[in-house]
Write an enzyme that holds these catalytic residues in place. Sequence first.
Site, PDB file in Angstrom:
ATOM      1  N   ASN A  11      -5.914   0.540   2.831  1.00 33.91           N
ATOM      2  CA  ASN A  11      -4.657   0.227   3.539  1.00 33.91           C
ATOM      3  C   ASN A  11      -4.853   0.145   5.143  1.00 33.91           C
ATOM      4  OD1 ASN A  11      -4.379   2.749   3.199  1.00 33.91           O
ATOM      5  ND2 ASN A  11      -2.281   2.556   2.545  1.00 33.91           N
ATOM      6  N   CYS A  12      -6.001   1.013   5.530  1.00 36.02           N
ATOM      7  CA  CYS A  12      -5.996   1.450   6.934  1.00 36.02           C
ATOM      8  C   CYS A  12      -6.312   0.269   7.640  1.00 36.02           C
ATOM      9  CB  CYS A  12      -7.050   2.392   7.137  1.00 36.02           C
ATOM     10  SG  CYS A  12      -7.566   2.632   8.716  1.00 36.02           S
ATOM     11  N   ASP A  13      -5.439  -0.114   8.843  1.00 37.74           N
ATOM     12  CA  ASP A  13      -5.539  -1.194   9.398  1.00 37.74           C
ATOM     13  C   ASP A  13      -7.034  -1.186  10.221  1.00 37.74           C
ATOM     14  OD1 ASP A  13      -3.218  -2.424   8.863  1.00 37.74           O
ATOM     15  OD2 ASP A  13      -2.341  -1.744  10.606  1.00 37.74           O
TER      16      ASP A  13
END
Length: 114
Positions: A11-13
Amino acid sequence: MATLTLYGLKNCDTCKKAMSALDADGHEVTLVDIRADADLQEKVPLWLEAVGPDKLVNKRSTTWRGLSTEEKSEVEQGKAEELLVQNPTLIKRPVIETGADVYVGWTSDVQALF
């Protein structure tokens, strides 16, 4: 092209941007979640040796801000390994392995190499 392994969080941009850019450039990329799937006992010492604690430790993270002064000073003294293994979110993301080299972050310098 070589297969790349990208260590990060799903979920890390920044990790998503790196994956998209590398895919678009035709690289074969495997994402390994550093919380769930990475063998940090094995990987962290190798990464520290390759890039050092200054590049590997994310000092802008909320995890870093929550550390005690003693824990932060241990990192400053080069004793980051155990802390990184116990707190994977302290690892600056993404960590990209090419097989021979290790790159940390998705800065313009790293992007230029791919």
